[in-house]
Enzyme design. Structure first.
Site, PDB file in Angstrom:
ATOM      1  N   ASP A   1     -51.339-123.844  14.756  1.00 51.63           N
ATOM      2  CA  ASP A   1     -51.529-122.477  14.499  1.00 51.63           C
ATOM      3  C   ASP A   1     -49.099-122.737  14.708  1.00 51.63           C
TER       4      ASP A   1
ATOM      5  N   TRP B   1     -26.583 -98.376   3.704  1.00 47.93           N
ATOM      6  CA  TRP B   1     -27.295 -99.883   4.599  1.00 47.93           C
ATOM      7  C   TRP B   1     -26.048-100.670   4.748  1.00 47.93           C
TER       8      TRP B   1
ATOM      9  N   HIS C   1     -24.010-111.441   3.438  1.00 53.85           N
ATOM     10  CA  HIS C   1     -24.396-112.392   1.850  1.00 53.85           C
ATOM     11  C   HIS C   1     -25.930-113.259   2.355  1.00 53.85           C
TER      12      HIS C   1
ATOM     13  N   TYR D   1     -29.358-113.989   0.497  1.00 54.60           N
ATOM     14  CA  TYR D   1     -30.250-115.281   0.325  1.00 54.60           C
ATOM     15  C   TYR D   1     -31.488-115.180   1.384  1.00 54.60           C
TER      16      TYR D   1
ATOM     17  N   GLU E   1     -27.620-112.900   3.590  1.00 53.77           N
ATOM     18  CA  GLU E   1     -29.420-112.528   4.115  1.00 53.77           C
ATOM     19  C   GLU E   1     -29.844-111.100   3.120  1.00 53.77           C
TER      20      GLU E   1
ATOM     21  N   ARG F   1     -21.719 -95.523  -7.242  1.00 49.26           N
ATOM     22  CA  ARG F   1     -22.602 -95.360  -6.511  1.00 49.26           C
ATOM     23  C   ARG F   1     -22.242 -94.753  -5.532  1.00 49.26           C
TER      24      ARG F   1
ATOM     25  N   SER G   1     -36.070-109.694  16.448  1.00 42.98           N
ATOM     26  CA  SER G   1     -37.682-110.133  16.655  1.00 42.98           C
ATOM     27  C   SER G   1     -37.198-111.232  15.035  1.00 42.98           C
ATOM     28  N   SER G   2     -35.940-110.856  14.348  1.00 44.53           N
ATOM     29  CA  SER G   2     -36.192-111.950  13.315  1.00 44.53           C
ATOM     30  C   SER G   2     -35.609-113.565  14.136  1.00 44.53           C
TER      31      SER G   2
ATOM     32  N   THR H   1     -28.495-122.772  -8.406  1.00 41.96           N
ATOM     33  CA  THR H   1     -29.600-121.520  -8.777  1.00 41.96           C
ATOM     34  C   THR H   1     -29.618-122.654 -10.133  1.00 41.96           C
TER      35      THR H   1
ATOM     36  N   HIS I   1     -33.252 -96.252   2.597  1.00 43.20           N
ATOM     37  CA  HIS I   1     -33.978 -96.656   1.206  1.00 43.20           C
ATOM     38  C   HIS I   1     -33.967 -98.402   1.447  1.00 43.20           C
TER      39      HIS I   1
ATOM     40  N   SER J   1     -41.822-121.674  -6.994  1.00 40.64           N
ATOM     41  CA  SER J   1     -42.064-123.073  -7.190  1.00 40.64           C
ATOM     42  C   SER J   1     -43.539-123.040  -6.605  1.00 40.64           C
TER      43      SER J   1
ATOM     44  N   HIS K   1     -16.656-111.604  -1.345  1.00 36.88           N
ATOM     45  CA  HIS K   1     -16.655-110.996  -2.537  1.00 36.88           C
ATOM     46  C   HIS K   1     -17.308-109.791  -2.301  1.00 36.88           C
ATOM     47  N   HIS K   2     -17.811-109.119  -1.338  1.00 30.24           N
ATOM     48  CA  HIS K   2     -18.218-107.602  -1.622  1.00 30.24           C
ATOM     49  C   HIS K   2     -16.656-106.899  -0.486  1.00 30.24           C
TER      50      HIS K   2
ATOM     51  N   LYS L   1     -32.491-124.490  -9.765  1.00 33.70           N
ATOM     52  CA  LYS L   1     -33.549-123.959  -9.682  1.00 33.70           C
ATOM     53  C   LYS L   1     -33.918-123.317 -10.676  1.00 33.70           C
TER      54      LYS L   1
HETATM   55  C1  HEA Z   1     -35.244-105.220  -1.418  1.00 30.66           C
HETATM   56  C2  HEA Z   1     -34.548-104.151  -1.684  1.00 30.66           C
HETATM   57  C3  HEA Z   1     -34.701-102.938  -2.713  1.00 30.66           C
HETATM   58  C4  HEA Z   1     -36.428-102.511  -3.247  1.00 30.66           C
HETATM   59  C5  HEA Z   1     -37.337-102.883  -2.433  1.00 30.66           C
HETATM   60  C6  HEA Z   1     -35.835-101.022  -3.376  1.00 30.66           C
HETATM   61  C7  HEA Z   1     -36.071-100.796  -4.573  1.00 30.66           C
HETATM   62  C8  HEA Z   1     -35.735 -99.381  -5.265  1.00 30.66           C
HETATM   63  N1  HEA Z   1     -34.780 -98.116  -5.444  1.00 30.66           N
HETATM   64 FE1  HEA Z   1     -33.300 -99.619  -4.435  1.00 30.66          FE
HETATM   65  N2  HEA Z   1     -31.864-100.531  -2.795  1.00 30.66           N
HETATM   66  C9  HEA Z   1     -31.635-101.060  -2.092  1.00 30.66           C
HETATM   67  C10 HEA Z   1     -32.973-101.743  -1.808  1.00 30.66           C
HETATM   68  C11 HEA Z   1     -34.197-101.906  -2.512  1.00 30.66           C
HETATM   69  N3  HEA Z   1     -34.175-101.048  -2.878  1.00 30.66           N
HETATM   70  C12 HEA Z   1     -30.281-101.251  -1.126  1.00 30.66           C
HETATM   71  C13 HEA Z   1     -30.180-102.506  -0.414  1.00 30.66           C
HETATM   72  C14 HEA Z   1     -29.425 -99.499  -1.883  1.00 30.66           C
HETATM   73  C15 HEA Z   1     -28.432 -99.320  -1.479  1.00 30.66           C
HETATM   74  C16 HEA Z   1     -28.587 -99.350  -0.426  1.00 30.66           C
HETATM   75  C17 HEA Z   1     -26.933 -98.398  -0.083  1.00 30.66           C
HETATM   76  O1  HEA Z   1     -25.841 -98.166  -1.476  1.00 30.66           O
HETATM   77  O2  HEA Z   1     -25.936 -98.874   0.392  1.00 30.66           O
HETATM   78  C18 HEA Z   1     -30.681 -99.496  -2.815  1.00 30.66           C
HETATM   79  C19 HEA Z   1     -30.124 -98.189  -3.353  1.00 30.66           C
HETATM   80  C20 HEA Z   1     -30.639 -97.964  -4.343  1.00 30.66           C
HETATM   81  C21 HEA Z   1     -29.878 -96.641  -4.686  1.00 30.66           C
HETATM   82  C22 HEA Z   1     -28.976 -96.499  -5.436  1.00 30.66           C
HETATM   83  C23 HEA Z   1     -28.693 -94.804  -4.747  1.00 30.66           C
HETATM   84  C24 HEA Z   1     -27.409 -94.472  -4.335  1.00 30.66           C
HETATM   85  O3  HEA Z   1     -26.544 -95.236  -4.792  1.00 30.66           O
HETATM   86  O4  HEA Z   1     -26.879 -93.949  -3.945  1.00 30.66           O
HETATM   87  C25 HEA Z   1     -30.979 -96.507  -5.810  1.00 30.66           C
HETATM   88  C26 HEA Z   1     -31.088 -95.076  -7.477  1.00 30.66           C
HETATM   89  O5  HEA Z   1     -31.936 -95.612  -8.068  1.00 30.66           O
HETATM   90  C27 HEA Z   1     -32.235 -96.983  -5.976  1.00 30.66           C
HETATM   91  C28 HEA Z   1     -33.430 -96.554  -7.169  1.00 30.66           C
HETATM   92  C29 HEA Z   1     -34.768 -97.877  -6.414  1.00 30.66           C
HETATM   93  C30 HEA Z   1     -35.938 -97.240  -6.919  1.00 30.66           C
HETATM   94  C31 HEA Z   1     -36.199 -96.193  -7.492  1.00 30.66           C
HETATM   95  C32 HEA Z   1     -36.873 -98.533  -6.508  1.00 30.66           C
HETATM   96  C33 HEA Z   1     -38.469 -99.089  -7.115  1.00 30.66           C
HETATM   97  O6  HEA Z   1     -37.976-100.202  -6.917  1.00 30.66           O
HETATM   98  C34 HEA Z   1     -39.005 -98.858  -5.422  1.00 30.66           C
HETATM   99  C35 HEA Z   1     -40.599 -98.381  -5.893  1.00 30.66           C
HETATM  100  C36 HEA Z   1     -41.291 -98.499  -4.788  1.00 30.66           C
HETATM  101  C37 HEA Z   1     -41.992 -97.156  -4.283  1.00 30.66           C
HETATM  102  C38 HEA Z   1     -41.902 -96.020  -5.550  1.00 30.66           C
HETATM  103  C39 HEA Z   1     -43.020 -96.957  -3.380  1.00 30.66           C
HETATM  104  C40 HEA Z   1     -44.451 -97.166  -4.025  1.00 30.66           C
HETATM  105  C41 HEA Z   1     -45.018 -95.876  -4.636  1.00 30.66           C
HETATM  106  C42 HEA Z   1     -45.399 -94.365  -3.366  1.00 30.66           C
HETATM  107  C43 HEA Z   1     -44.679 -94.378  -2.136  1.00 30.66           C
HETATM  108  C44 HEA Z   1     -46.030 -93.901  -4.325  1.00 30.66           C
HETATM  109  C45 HEA Z   1     -44.980 -92.271  -4.810  1.00 30.66           C
HETATM  110  C46 HEA Z   1     -44.562 -92.167  -5.884  1.00 30.66           C
HETATM  111  C47 HEA Z   1     -44.654 -91.708  -6.945  1.00 30.66           C
HETATM  112  C48 HEA Z   1     -44.775 -90.450  -6.283  1.00 30.66           C
HETATM  113  C49 HEA Z   1     -43.789 -91.594  -8.187  1.00 30.66           C
HETATM  114  N4  HEA Z   1     -32.046 -98.090  -4.931  1.00 30.66           N
HETATM  115  C1  HEA Z   2     -31.628-111.338  -3.316  1.00 31.58           C
HETATM  116  C2  HEA Z   2     -30.624-111.146  -3.620  1.00 31.58           C
HETATM  117  C3  HEA Z   2     -29.409-111.436  -4.186  1.00 31.58           C
HETATM  118  C4  HEA Z   2     -28.775-112.064  -5.446  1.00 31.58           C
HETATM  119  C5  HEA Z   2     -29.894-113.485  -4.900  1.00 31.58           C
HETATM  120  C6  HEA Z   2     -28.325-112.361  -4.935  1.00 31.58           C
HETATM  121  C7  HEA Z   2     -26.922-113.196  -5.588  1.00 31.58           C
HETATM  122  C8  HEA Z   2     -25.210-113.413  -6.207  1.00 31.58           C
HETATM  123  N1  HEA Z   2     -25.170-112.780  -5.870  1.00 31.58           N
HETATM  124 FE1  HEA Z   2     -25.820-110.573  -5.267  1.00 31.58          FE
HETATM  125  N2  HEA Z   2     -26.300-108.709  -4.544  1.00 31.58           N
HETATM  126  C9  HEA Z   2     -27.056-108.216  -3.898  1.00 31.58           C
HETATM  127  C10 HEA Z   2     -28.046-108.728  -3.701  1.00 31.58           C
HETATM  128  C11 HEA Z   2     -28.130-110.511  -4.139  1.00 31.58           C
HETATM  129  N3  HEA Z   2     -27.506-111.211  -4.864  1.00 31.58           N
HETATM  130  C12 HEA Z   2     -26.813-107.188  -3.287  1.00 31.58           C
HETATM  131  C13 HEA Z   2     -28.016-106.746  -2.379  1.00 31.58           C
HETATM  132  C14 HEA Z   2     -25.511-106.751  -3.279  1.00 31.58           C
HETATM  133  C15 HEA Z   2     -25.038-105.275  -3.088  1.00 31.58           C
HETATM  134  C16 HEA Z   2     -24.763-104.898  -1.742  1.00 31.58           C
HETATM  135  C17 HEA Z   2     -24.091-104.121  -1.340  1.00 31.58           C
HETATM  136  O1  HEA Z   2     -23.061-103.633  -1.859  1.00 31.58           O
HETATM  137  O2  HEA Z   2     -24.777-103.110  -0.893  1.00 31.58           O
HETATM  138  C18 HEA Z   2     -24.461-107.791  -4.287  1.00 31.58           C
HETATM  139  C19 HEA Z   2     -24.048-107.490  -4.327  1.00 31.58           C
HETATM  140  C20 HEA Z   2     -23.046-108.853  -5.183  1.00 31.58           C
HETATM  141  C21 HEA Z   2     -21.909-108.635  -5.018  1.00 31.58           C
HETATM  142  C22 HEA Z   2     -20.397-107.928  -4.842  1.00 31.58           C
HETATM  143  C23 HEA Z   2     -20.282-106.915  -5.803  1.00 31.58           C
HETATM  144  C24 HEA Z   2     -19.495-105.849  -5.373  1.00 31.58           C
HETATM  145  O3  HEA Z   2     -19.711-104.540  -4.200  1.00 31.58           O
HETATM  146  O4  HEA Z   2     -18.088-105.564  -5.789  1.00 31.58           O
HETATM  147  C25 HEA Z   2     -20.947-109.836  -5.091  1.00 31.58           C
HETATM  148  C26 HEA Z   2     -19.734-110.110  -6.104  1.00 31.58           C
HETATM  149  O5  HEA Z   2     -19.318-111.432  -6.555  1.00 31.58           O
HETATM  150  C27 HEA Z   2     -22.471-111.172  -6.289  1.00 31.58           C
HETATM  151  C28 HEA Z   2     -22.605-111.897  -6.792  1.00 31.58           C
HETATM  152  C29 HEA Z   2     -23.979-113.122  -6.679  1.00 31.58           C
HETATM  153  C30 HEA Z   2     -24.270-114.049  -7.300  1.00 31.58           C
HETATM  154  C31 HEA Z   2     -22.817-115.238  -7.759  1.00 31.58           C
HETATM  155  C32 HEA Z   2     -24.813-114.178  -6.580  1.00 31.58           C
HETATM  156  C33 HEA Z   2     -25.578-115.488  -7.726  1.00 31.58           C
HETATM  157  O6  HEA Z   2     -26.446-116.307  -6.142  1.00 31.58           O
HETATM  158  C34 HEA Z   2     -27.075-115.957  -9.019  1.00 31.58           C
HETATM  159  C35 HEA Z   2     -27.194-116.675  -9.218  1.00 31.58           C
HETATM  160  C36 HEA Z   2     -27.948-117.378 -10.080  1.00 31.58           C
HETATM  161  C37 HEA Z   2     -27.738-117.213 -11.552  1.00 31.58           C
HETATM  162  C38 HEA Z   2     -25.626-117.462 -12.092  1.00 31.58           C
HETATM  163  C39 HEA Z   2     -27.878-117.032 -12.998  1.00 31.58           C
HETATM  164  C40 HEA Z   2     -29.694-118.135 -12.494  1.00 31.58           C
HETATM  165  C41 HEA Z   2     -28.009-119.544 -13.484  1.00 31.58           C
HETATM  166  C42 HEA Z   2     -28.606-120.300 -15.045  1.00 31.58           C
HETATM  167  C43 HEA Z   2     -29.778-119.919 -15.575  1.00 31.58           C
HETATM  168  C44 HEA Z   2     -27.319-121.359 -14.688  1.00 31.58           C
HETATM  169  C45 HEA Z   2     -26.461-121.201 -15.890  1.00 31.58           C
HETATM  170  C46 HEA Z   2     -24.769-120.902 -15.468  1.00 31.58           C
HETATM  171  C47 HEA Z   2     -23.637-120.994 -15.866  1.00 31.58           C
HETATM  172  C48 HEA Z   2     -23.650-120.190 -17.152  1.00 31.58           C
HETATM  173  C49 HEA Z   2     -22.702-121.006 -14.749  1.00 31.58           C
HETATM  174  N4  HEA Z   2     -23.013-109.786  -5.122  1.00 31.58           N
HETATM  175 CU   LIG Z   3     -23.054-111.556  -1.774  1.00 34.53          CU
END
Ligand code: HEA
Ligand code: HEA
Ligand SMILES: [Cu+2]
Ligand code: CUA
Lengths: 378, 293, 516
Positions: free
Chosen positions: C96, C132, C244, C248, C246, C441, C160-161, C319, C67, C259, C293-294, C322
């Site tokens: 193009d 993942w 990380h 962004y 990734e 989790r 590809s990317s 951020t 997933h 925007s 930080h992860h 933004k």
């Molecule tokens: C862009 C990235 C993305 C997106 C869009 C989503 C979308 C969703 N994620 Fe995702 N998720 C991740 C990225 C994302 N996730 C990542 C990186 C992890 C961590 C993996 C890891 O731990 O290694 C994670 C892990 C994760 C967990 C934790 C699993 C665990 O720790 O064991 C859960 C649990 O609730 C969850 C739920 C969902 C749900 C319900 C959606 C929903 O938003 C999805 C909605 C979309 C659909 C459902 C598809 C369209 C509909 C159909 C196909 C029709 C059929 C529908 C029905 C039968 C109702 N995700």
């Molecule tokens: C699109 C994806 C996305 C984005 C944008 C972010 C944004 C941020 N993430 Fe997140 N992050 C993930 C995707 C993302 N993350 C994923 C997928 C994981 C889990 C991976 C895994 O383990 O499977 C993760 C996990 C993750 C961790 C690890 C947690 C753990 O495993 O223990 C941490 C820790 O620092 C973190 C921090 C942040 C921070 C500081 C930002 C910042 O960029 C956020 C900045 C934004 C704001 C702060 C809000 C707006 C600000 C204001 C309105 C201004 C006011 C501000 C102040 C009060 C100072 N992220």
């Molecule tokens: Cu990070």
């Protein structure tokens, strides 16, 4: 500590405000970070609250502005678009203010972190080794040593299609056969490491979470101020049964702790003494089945079929139907570089003999062999 | 059916990419199927992988052939040329980052993990309880002496020669470029020939060095972290030298066929840049893998 | 040869047209979103109640893993590249992409990589079940044979990317129409320029990481094995150096899309264009220096923990710029709320929620308690689902009239938004609570005190998932027909793409427009 009471109240309020719909219906469930029974844990909690409150306040402020704008600056209300599109002053201000807020957060964060990482001068040191999927504990000060598995009631109930309602199992998934016992008000240092893959030792109420990395030892510590039973779980994905390797810490008074150590030592001596005893085949099979289900079925499956491509089956296995020596060897010494562990350190000679006998005479393996504890050399 | 719009050449639909995708898929699927899955297992049947490689090679011939044809018939204007240049630069940057991962592993091992295993930093207990007596001197095959005792590769034999060879080849390729810019075909061809030859000698010496390491020094890919970093870094570098040499070889053939003009010879320059990149990586290797042990 | 379109299946397979390739990317992403979403439905079905009812733990883990992988590499990233393909040439007045043939290759590797990845599920021993993030040694010594296929799938995705990103950079830097200076480019183009740079910098590092896995698994190297002097944690450093940036890579183009949308419907120029550009660049720069930080709980030296805490929370500053700029763009505008605007405003609110939890997790001593709990899951779904995915959906509504020449069904679009916005919060908000209360989790079963919120979350998940079927219907309906779109589509939007007819002709800007 009244301060943390207030923060607790505040936090529930904030969480409720945030959750709008669901929060009210589930008000008596835990919404916030688990409160700790250690002084350090309370500091972590307060730090958490500080950041949470700051975030909530800023969040609410920003949202308020946006919502005001959404309501009032719409075309349907006759709003005419303004033409401004930049302002060095406001942009400067809203870059600097967040920065200042961050500094305010960073100062207490640094203080707490330095305390967490100071594991010096412990009163007691316990080495916790993660295995797929159990914990091994060694008390480095007094030699107590044992393994800690998910308890049987939970283990039975958690099988796919078990039909047991988890709600009827006390402390479902959070109970073990052998909890660790530590004295209250003592600085306990936990040394975490692992035997196979990475695990993490985590007990929320003790505010300790530290990864257990194979080949390295990490240090962490806690000083529990209240007796009681504190439960946690492995917190790093470690394979199939990652969800089923809980941690239970029993914090007791000094005297209870000393009694417990004495009884553990006695039990260890008794296990050693029993190694010479000769068992009947029926007893070995009975005991063997219990051991198998507790220690081996996680991988080789209760029906002995294993999981193809991951864990070999015991049924019809060349090892389990071949020479006894080979079978004893793999069980006692494991197979390095695979998930098959060295069970010699985990099982008493009697249990090893029993489980080997069982494997050689179950699942359709009928070698008829009987392995006695005395054959288990170690 | 290509379009020549505003001077920027837009190619017609092409079947080469899909051929390439299929080839890559077959090649990698075949390789994965043949892999042992454990470090002590045996490689399986590689036929599928070779088929895939053949398809990829076929695609490269066809695709590049087409591009060369288009280029020689003057379809590309200066803007297309710039696109190619930028792409090559960024491609080389991506290669730099690929090597950075392995250099990172090397530095991490030398500066952090090996010292930690020997008890430095907050790892006193790691050493005391798990790896008692391990001193952590570099080079090392780890506290468990994985792969057994080995000797290190001295920097002053073949590696030093190879450094000189590669640096010289950097000069010869530049000399060839001067030749091309002066429209001096002889110098161009001679320079390219020398460069390719030096590249071939480099690869041959490297191969000899590997044989020596395996047979005489017991230094293998399996010799703990030193062996791992040593062979992965030098191995991937050697692979890149080979690719670069093939690129230059193609340029040699094209020069002999009369391709390129004094002003217009992007392909040559791309190959030359690549060669310099390979050269610079080697300097990093020489310093951190061979010299500073 | 003004607007000749080749026909038949070969049009799509051999195409060198940026619009065709954009369409292919978007459909691929859509399909993968459904595949990955279905896996999420399996996860939510198992977590509906305590106890094991639906799948066994090993399969559960591979669902979680696949997933995450499919959503990240199969859905969000390709969708963003799809937007780039469609919009970047049109926004900068280019005929193009810079390298159209390579553009085709970048896309056509994806279905093969996806096939290779998904095929592992059917192999002996099951698919990848190590998350993942595939931490060693669970993914090396202790993983099934299929892992080698997974590794090559990642190689292909990376290849590809990288090619796609190179193409985008070359297009933006080299193909702009005369007068289109860098600081006149639409913000979407800017965010993609910076994203493409991130991609080229980190995808090769990921390739390096999986290559080391490959040799550790098959050829006896010791990168991630302490016995040989390596370290399992080394894997995490290499992975997160990629991982990380990734995240962004997934959010910066989303910022770009939002925007574009907000100024159009606020009828007001984007506030602080220049500071938006600088903020994007600052986020990209910071993303390279915060990766650990992860890994706060791996036992880094305390100086490292402090450094990574400080660096991480710093990301809140750009951020913040933004978020404030979007707010200021809406402020004193003349707003209307067509479907794209709803998604964009939803994005601003809910991304901010996710950002704030990110900020909380950046504080190491507190993260010790949050790490590997559902609090993290809540965080990243807030930034990814109502973050990146909302931006993608909003972008599709915004530009689909230009792509198809037809207006989508406005009523259904609004319904789609409201159903999604409500259900996504029911789905992910409770996960904050169970995370803080101590639910780890990646577990298929949980202690009974987490039952209620998990139940709620699952129900929200099913509703959210079902709602996306509505989206599919809306998109197909719009392609099939509907009210004809005008060239401008919206009320006086800014940008070159609105100066050409709807649907956009197969070839645009064959003679470059002049930008004043
Ligand atoms: C862009 C990235 C993305 C997106 C869009 C989503 C979308 C969703 N994620 Fe995702 N998720 C991740 C990225 C994302 N996730 C990542 C990186 C992890 C961590 C993996 C890891 O731990 O290694 C994670 C892990 C994760 C967990 C934790 C699993 C665990 O720790 O064991 C859960 C649990 O609730 C969850 C739920 C969902 C749900 C319900 C959606 C929903 O938003 C999805 C909605 C979309 C659909 C459902 C598809 C369209 C509909 C159909 C196909 C029709 C059929 C529908 C029905 C039968 C109702 N995700
Ligand atoms: C699109 C994806 C996305 C984005 C944008 C972010 C944004 C941020 N993430 Fe997140 N992050 C993930 C995707 C993302 N993350 C994923 C997928 C994981 C889990 C991976 C895994 O383990 O499977 C993760 C996990 C993750 C961790 C690890 C947690 C753990 O495993 O223990 C941490 C820790 O620092 C973190 C921090 C942040 C921070 C500081 C930002 C910042 O960029 C956020 C900045 C934004 C704001 C702060 C809000 C707006 C600000 C204001 C309105 C201004 C006011 C501000 C102040 C009060 C100072 N992220
Ligand atoms: Cu990070
Ligand atoms: Cu042990 Cu998870």
């Amino acid at each position: 500590m009244p301060a943390s009471k207030i923060t607790k109240k505040l936090s529930s309020l904030i969480c409720m405000a945030l959750v709008l719909i669901p929060g009210l219906a589930f008000a008596d469930y835990e919404l916030n970070l688990t409160e700790s029974v250690t002084a350090l844990g309370k500091e972590i909690y307060d730090l958490h609250m500080l950041v949470l409150i700051i975030c909530t306040v800023v969040c609410v402020a920003v949202f308020a502005v946006i919502i005001y704008s959404l309501i009032n600056h719409r075309k349907s209300k006759g709003a005419k678009p303004a033409t401004f599109h930049e302002s060095a002053t406001v942009e400067f201000i809203w870059t600097v203010i967040p920065f200042i807020i961050l500094v305010i957060i960073a100062v207490p964060a640094t203080k707490v972190l330095l305390k967490i990482e100071d594991a010096s001068n412990p009163d007691l040191t316990i080495k916790a080794t993660g295995w797929q999927w159990k914990w091994e504990y060694e008390y480095l000060d007094n030699g107590v040593h044992f393994f800690s598995n998910l308890d049987k009631a939970s283990n039975d109930a958690r099988q796919l299609g078990s039909k047991t309602d988890p709600r009827t199992v006390p402390n479902y998934l959070l109970d073990v056969d052998n909890p660790i016992v530590v004295p209250v008000n003592k600085k306990v240092r936990i040394l975490t490491t692992a035997n196979d893959v990475i695990h993490a030792w985590w007990v929320p109420e003790l505010a300790v979470k530290r990864d257990a990395i194979p080949g390295f030892i990490n240090e962490s510590w806690f000083k529990a101020e209240k007796t009681g039973v504190y439960r946690g779980q492995c917190a790093e994905l470690c394979g199939k049964d990652h969800g089923f390797m809980p941690i239970v810490v029993n914090v007791v008074s000094d005297s209870e702790y000393n009694d417990w150590v004495a009884s553990q030592k006695k039990a260890m001596a008794a296990a050693k003494a029993s190694a010479g005893k000769t068992w009947s085949k029926a007893d070995l099979m009975k005991r063997g089945e219990e051991v198998y289900n507790a220690s081996c079925a996680a991988c080789h499956q209760a029906n002995g079929q294993g999981i193809p491509g991951v864990f070999p089956g015991i049924a019809g296995s060349k090892v389990a139907t071949g020479p006894v020596e080979g079978h004893i060897d793999i069980v006692i010494n494991g197979k390095p570089g695979t998930a098959m562990q060295a069970f010699g350190t985990q099982l008493s000679p009697a249990d090893s003999a029993a489980v080997i006998t069982f494997q050689r005479n179950a699942f359709g393996n009928n070698t008829g062999d009987v392995v006695q504890p005395s054959q288990i050399s170690r | 059916m290509s379009t020549q719009s505003g001077g920027y050449y837009l190619p017609a639909p092409s079947h080469w990419p899909i051929v390439g995708s299929i080839g890559l898929f077959i090649m990698l699927f075949g390789f994965a199927s043949a892999l042992p899955g454990t470090s002590d297992g045996e490689m399986g049947n590689m036929t599928m992988m070779y088929i895939g490689m053949a398809i990829v090679a076929f695609m490269l011939f066809g695709w590049f052939g087409q591009v060369i044809g288009e280029s020689e018939s003057g379809k590309y204007n200066a803007q297309v040329d710039t696109s190619f240049r930028m792409s090559m630069v960024w491609f080389i940057f991506s290669e730099v980052m690929f090597f950075a991962a392995f250099f990172g592993a090397l530095f991490y091992a030398r500066q952090l993990s090996v010292p930690w295993l020997s008890g430095e930093g907050n790892n006193a207990m790691t050493n005391a309880l798990l790896w008692k007596g391990y001193a952590g001197d570099w080079p090392t095959n780890g506290p468990a002496s994985v792969g057994g005792k080995f000797e290190i590769m001295s920097a002053y034999g073949i590696p030093l020669w190879n450094t000189i060879i590669l640096l010289t080849s950097g000069l010869t390729v530049t000399w060839a470029h001067w030749g091309l810019k002066k429209d001096n075909r002889g110098q161009l061809i001679m320079g390219l020939f020398l460069t390719v030859a030096l590249g071939a000698v480099f690869v041959a010496l490297q191969a000899y060095e590997y044989i020596h390491a395996y047979n005489d020094l017991n230094l293998k890919l399996t010799s703990g972290i030193y062996g791992s970093t040593f062979f992965m870094l030098t191995g991937f570098h050697g692979l890149h030298v080979t690719i670069g040499a093939i690129m230059l070889l193609v340029m040699l053939f094209r020069s002999m066929k009369g391709h390129f003009t004094a002003k217009n010879h992007f392909a040559f320059e791309a190959a030359a840049w690549y060669w310099h990149f390979v050269d610079v990586v080697w300097l990093g290797l020489f310093i951190f893998v061979y010299w500073l042990v | 040869m003004s607007d000749h379109k080749p026909s038949g299946i070969t049009r799509w397979i051999f195409t060198t047209n940026h619009k065709d390739i954009g369409t292919l990317y978007l459909w691929f992403a859509f399909i993968m979103f459904f595949v990955g979403g279905s896996m999420a439905m399996v996860i939510r079905a198992e977590l509906l109640q305590p106890g094991m009812q639906v799948v066994d733990p090993l399969f559960f883990n591979s669902m979680t893993t696949m997933h995450g992988l499919i959503m990240v590499f199969g859905a969000v990233m390709p969708a963003m590249v799809g937007f780039a393909n469609w919009m970047v040439p049109m926004m900068i007045g280019a005929p193009d992409m810079a390298l159209p043939r390579m553009n085709n290759w970048s896309f056509w590797i994806l279905p093969f990589a996806g096939t290779m990845l998904v095929s592992t599920l059917f192999m002996e021993g099951g698919g990848p079940a190590f998350g993942w993030t595939f931490y060693a040694p669970l993914s090396t010594t202790f993983a099934p044979q299929s892992t080698d296929f997974f590794i090559f799938a990642v190689h292909l995705l990376g290849f590809s990317s990288i090619m796609g990103a190179i193409n985008i950079i070359a297009t933006i830097l080299n193909m702009r129409a005369p007068g289109m200076t860098l600081m006149k480019m639409p913000l979407f183009v800017w965010t993609w320029l910076i994203t493409a740079f991130l991609l080229i910098a980190v995808m090769p590092v990921l390739a390096g990481a999986v290559t080391m896995m490959l040799t550790d698994r098959n050829f006896g190297t010791s990168f991630f094995d302490a016995a040989g002097g390596g370290d399992p944690v080394l894997f995490q450093h290499v992975f997160w150096f990629f991982g990380h940036p990734e995240v962004y890579i997934m959010i910066l183009p989303s910022f770009g899309i939002v925007s574009q949308i907000i100024p159009t419907f606020a009828r007001k120029q984007l506030f602080g264009y220049a500071s938006m550009v600088y903020a994007t660049a600052a986020i990209a720069f910071l993303s390279f220096i915060v990766w650990a930080h992860h890994m706060f709980t791996v036992g880094m030296p305390v100086a490292g923990e402090l450094y990574f805490t400080y660096a991480t929370v710093m990301i809140a500053v750009p951020t913040a710029v933004k978020v404030f700029n979007w707010t200021a763009t809406m402020w004193k505008g003349s707003m209307t709320f067509e479907t794209p605007m709803l998604w964009a405003v939803g994005f601003v609110f809910l991304f901010t929620v996710g950002g704030f939890t990110g900020l909380m997790m950046g504080v190491a001593p507190a993260d010790f308690q949050y790490h590997d709990t559902y609090f993290i899951v809540a965080h990243f779904h807030y930034v990814l689902v109502p973050g990146a995915v909302f931006a993608i959906i909003g972008g599709i509504y915004y530009w689909i009239p230009k792509w198809t020449g037809n207006m989508y069904d406005e009523k259904l679009g609004k319904l789609h938004f409201w159903l999604s916005a409500i259900s996504v919060n029911i789905l992910f908000f409770p996960q904050h609570f169970i995370g803080l209360a101590g639910m780890p989790r990646r577990i298929p079963d949980y202690a009974v005190q987490f039952s209620e919120f998990n139940f709620m979350s699952s129900i929200g998940g099913f509703v959210f998932g079902a709602t996306q079927l509505l989206f599919l219907y809306i998109v197909i309906k719009c392609i099939r027909g509907g009210e004809k779109a005008t060239d401008q589509v919206w009320d006086n939007p800014e940008g070159l793409e609105w100066t050409i007819p709807s649907p956009a002709p197969y070839h645009t800007f064959e003679t470059a427009p002049q930008i004043k």
